[in-house]
Design a protein around this motif. Structure first.
Motif, PDB file in Angstrom:
ATOM      1  N   TYR A 132       6.317  -9.479 -36.059  1.00  0.00           N
ATOM      2  CA  TYR A 132       6.618 -10.073 -34.482  1.00  0.00           C
ATOM      3  C   TYR A 132       7.468 -11.402 -34.579  1.00  0.00           C
ATOM      4  CZ  TYR A 132       4.080  -6.762 -31.852  1.00  0.00           C
ATOM      5  OH  TYR A 132       3.235  -5.526 -31.247  1.00  0.00           O
TER       6      TYR A 132
ATOM      7  N   ILE B  19       4.861 -12.864 -28.589  1.00  0.00           N
ATOM      8  CA  ILE B  19       3.390 -12.210 -28.946  1.00  0.00           C
ATOM      9  C   ILE B  19       2.524 -12.276 -27.961  1.00  0.00           C
ATOM     10  CG2 ILE B  19       1.364 -12.724 -30.601  1.00  0.00           C
ATOM     11  CD1 ILE B  19       3.420 -13.931 -32.451  1.00  0.00           C
TER      12      ILE B  19
ATOM     13  N   LEU C 172       1.658 -10.112 -37.448  1.00  0.00           N
ATOM     14  CA  LEU C 172       2.034 -11.186 -36.772  1.00  0.00           C
ATOM     15  C   LEU C 172       3.419 -11.642 -37.381  1.00  0.00           C
ATOM     16  CD1 LEU C 172      -1.427 -12.910 -36.017  1.00  0.00           C
ATOM     17  CD2 LEU C 172       0.113 -11.685 -34.290  1.00  0.00           C
TER      18      LEU C 172
ATOM     19  N   GLN D 116      -2.107 -13.951 -30.001  1.00  0.00           N
ATOM     20  CA  GLN D 116      -2.095 -15.415 -30.343  1.00  0.00           C
ATOM     21  C   GLN D 116      -3.568 -15.828 -30.582  1.00  0.00           C
ATOM     22  OE1 GLN D 116      -0.182 -17.070 -27.116  1.00  0.00           O
ATOM     23  NE2 GLN D 116       1.915 -16.709 -28.030  1.00  0.00           N
TER      24      GLN D 116
END
Length: 179
Positions: free
Chosen positions: A145, A152, A142, A157
């Motif tokens: 990203y 995302i 994450l 999320q």
């Protein structure tokens, strides 16, 4: 003091008791002497049961009646089998067969416990792997990203929100898993 013990005989003790009785009776030792000899080499529980049975025999009670008086140690089926063995005169053979039965029952229980252990270990490994992925690997992905400025997806999320919530409020996770 002979009748008061903290626990019942376990399978290993029952096997030992009946095996020794069968061997001694097969070798020509009378049952009272056999119970004396077993008491010398046995655990405290077996010694107490043997002495109580011996006392009953000395008072004129049958072995099957004495066994029937101890449902905590011997199931009713054992009392019935002993009664049949007394009637047929084959107590030594019966005791040997009971020892074999308790040995096989112990082996079956051990096999079942071992068979149940494998799925538990697999589930623990899966839980460890999933939690390691969720709390160590996924946050790195994450972050990657976020640094690459890639949008995302909703599922990522949601996972990110869940992971952050678990880190901030671990007691809620414990409550959630407990319910």
């Amino acid at each position: 003091w002979l009748g008061h013990r903290a626990r019942a005989l376990d399978l290993r003790e029952k096997e030992f008791f009946f095996r020794q009785l069968g061997i001694l009776l097969n070798s020509g030792v009378n049952i009272l002497r056999a119970l004396d000899l077993i008491a010398v080499q046995a655990s405290e529980s077996i010694t107490q049961v043997g002495k109580a049975i011996q006392k009953d025999l000395e008072n004129g009670l049958s072995f099957s009646f004495s066994v029937r008086k101890r449902p905590k140690d011997f199931p009713p089926l054992v009392a019935r089998l002993v009664e049949a063995g007394e009637a047929s005169g084959n107590l030594a053979f019966l005791f040997t067969q009971l020892a074999q039965y308790y040995n096989e029952e112990r082996e079956v229980r051990k096999t079942i416990a071992t068979a149940c252990l494998y799925p538990v270990l697999v589930l623990m490994c899966v839980a460890f792997t999933v939690s390691y992925f969720l709390f160590k690997v996924l946050p790195v992905i994450l972050e990657l990203y976020a640094t690459l400025d890639i949008e995302i997806l909703g599922s990522f999320q949601a996972l990110s929100f869940l992971i952050q919530g678990c880190r901030d409020y671990p007691y809620r996770l414990v409550l959630f898993l407990g319910l």
